[in-house]
Design a protein around this motif. Structure first.
Motif, PDB file in Angstrom:
ATOM      1  N   GLU A 285       0.840  -1.196   0.000  1.00 51.90           N
ATOM      2  CA  GLU A 285       0.000   0.000   0.000  1.00 51.90           C
ATOM      3  C   GLU A 285       0.876   1.247   0.000  1.00 51.90           C
ATOM      4  O   GLU A 285       1.821   1.344   0.790  1.00 51.90           O
ATOM      5  N   PRO A 286       0.573   2.216  -0.874  1.00 48.50           N
ATOM      6  CA  PRO A 286       1.327   3.467  -0.837  1.00 48.50           C
ATOM      7  C   PRO A 286       1.252   4.102   0.547  1.00 48.50           C
ATOM      8  O   PRO A 286       0.188   4.135   1.163  1.00 48.50           O
TER       9      PRO A 286
ATOM     10  N   TRP B 182       6.186   2.755   0.349  1.00 45.07           N
ATOM     11  CA  TRP B 182       5.072   1.816   0.339  1.00 45.07           C
ATOM     12  C   TRP B 182       5.135   0.996   1.608  1.00 45.07           C
ATOM     13  O   TRP B 182       6.222   0.675   2.104  1.00 45.07           O
ATOM     14  N   TYR B 183       3.958   0.662   2.132  1.00 47.79           N
ATOM     15  CA  TYR B 183       3.845  -0.212   3.295  1.00 47.79           C
ATOM     16  C   TYR B 183       3.737  -1.646   2.796  1.00 47.79           C
ATOM     17  O   TYR B 183       2.975  -1.946   1.873  1.00 47.79           O
TER      18      TYR B 183
ATOM     19  N   ALA C 222      10.022  -9.975  -5.076  1.00 47.05           N
ATOM     20  CA  ALA C 222       9.021  -9.629  -6.080  1.00 47.05           C
ATOM     21  C   ALA C 222       8.184  -8.428  -5.627  1.00 47.05           C
ATOM     22  O   ALA C 222       7.852  -7.540  -6.429  1.00 47.05           O
ATOM     23  N   ALA C 223       7.854  -8.361  -4.340  1.00 48.63           N
ATOM     24  CA  ALA C 223       7.083  -7.231  -3.817  1.00 48.63           C
ATOM     25  C   ALA C 223       7.887  -5.943  -3.918  1.00 48.63           C
ATOM     26  O   ALA C 223       7.353  -4.893  -4.307  1.00 48.63           O
ATOM     27  N   GLU C 224       9.175  -6.018  -3.596  1.00 45.37           N
ATOM     28  CA  GLU C 224      10.023  -4.831  -3.715  1.00 45.37           C
ATOM     29  C   GLU C 224      10.130  -4.379  -5.169  1.00 45.37           C
ATOM     30  O   GLU C 224      10.087  -3.183  -5.457  1.00 45.37           O
ATOM     31  N   ALA C 225      10.261  -5.329  -6.083  1.00 43.87           N
ATOM     32  CA  ALA C 225      10.317  -4.980  -7.508  1.00 43.87           C
ATOM     33  C   ALA C 225       9.007  -4.329  -7.946  1.00 43.87           C
ATOM     34  O   ALA C 225       9.018  -3.347  -8.702  1.00 43.87           O
TER      35      ALA C 225
ATOM     36  N   GLY D 282      10.719   4.460  -3.405  1.00 43.48           N
ATOM     37  CA  GLY D 282      12.135   4.482  -3.067  1.00 43.48           C
ATOM     38  C   GLY D 282      12.405   3.812  -1.728  1.00 43.48           C
ATOM     39  O   GLY D 282      13.544   3.536  -1.381  1.00 43.48           O
ATOM     40  N   ARG D 283      11.293   3.559  -0.967  1.00 43.03           N
ATOM     41  CA  ARG D 283      11.429   2.931   0.343  1.00 43.03           C
ATOM     42  C   ARG D 283      10.261   1.984   0.589  1.00 43.03           C
ATOM     43  O   ARG D 283       9.164   2.196   0.074  1.00 43.03           O
ATOM     44  N   VAL D 284      10.527   0.973   1.397  1.00 46.98           N
ATOM     45  CA  VAL D 284       9.484   0.059   1.857  1.00 46.98           C
ATOM     46  C   VAL D 284       9.494   0.111   3.377  1.00 46.98           C
ATOM     47  O   VAL D 284      10.554   0.037   4.003  1.00 46.98           O
ATOM     48  N   ARG D 285       8.299   0.259   3.957  1.00 44.76           N
ATOM     49  CA  ARG D 285       8.144   0.293   5.417  1.00 44.76           C
ATOM     50  C   ARG D 285       7.246  -0.852   5.839  1.00 44.76           C
ATOM     51  O   ARG D 285       6.384  -1.293   5.081  1.00 44.76           O
ATOM     52  N   MET D 286       7.436  -1.309   7.057  1.00 43.33           N
ATOM     53  CA  MET D 286       6.585  -2.364   7.615  1.00 43.33           C
ATOM     54  C   MET D 286       6.558  -2.238   9.122  1.00 43.33           C
ATOM     55  O   MET D 286       7.408  -1.552   9.702  1.00 43.33           O
TER      56      MET D 286
END
Length: 174
Positions: free
Chosen positions: A78-79, A85-86, A108-111, A119-123
């Protein structure tokens, strides 16, 4: 192994998969269990449908060997604003967690989100999940220092058996 967009008809199977990987005795087949400190369900099909309706830019993706094949895993994307993105609910069937499918799905999710301009992934991860936090750390995710409260009293997130639960926020530049 490609990710496929979840259809409304997939939601009951996705809910079953997520619950089997995180809660109850079936979750003990894998290493992602939360059963020692959170009981009850992790999600259900109705919650997933409502969450998707409330977040129309979110994506619930499934991992399968081929389109229409058996469900092996899922991930919520999710943006989250400002090029982030979360990523949540990264789930692999407990009996398949030794096949590196989680790593495959994370890549695959990061791609996918990179293609969307992220530019970033958060969780968020429950603070007691040391093994999982270390697993994400080996994949470049680091604690941001931010912590979020666990939603005690909200049955949608299960029945905690401890009073010291909270979420830590991890982030990775991609």
């Amino acid at each position: 192994m490609p990710l496929f967009a979840a259809a409304a008809s997939d939601l009951p199977a996705i809910a079953d998969l997520v619950n089997s990987a995180y809660r109850g005795d079936s979750s003990r087949q894998g290493w992602t269990t939360e059963a020692d400190y959170i009981g009850g369900q992790r999600t259900d099909a109705e919650i997933l449908a409502r969450d998707l309706a409330e977040a129309p830019s979110a994506r619930l993706l499934t991992l399968r060997d081929e389109a229409g094949g058996p469900l092996l895993g899922c991930v919520w994307l999710e943006p989250a604003g400002q090029d982030a993105w979360y990523l949540g609910m990264l789930t692999v069937r407990p009996d398949l967690q030794d096949r590196q499918l989680g790593r495959t799905m994370l890549d695959a999710a990061e791609a996918y989100v990179r293609e969307q301009g992220a530019g970033r992934v958060r969780m968020t991860v429950v603070n007691l999940r040391d093994t999982l936090i270390a697993w994400y750390g080996r994949r470049g995710y680091a604690p941001t220092g931010e912590r979020r409260p666990f939603p005690y009293g909200d049955q949608r997130f299960g029945e905690p058996t401890r009073e010291d639960l909270e979420f830590i926020v991890l982030e990775k530049a991609i």
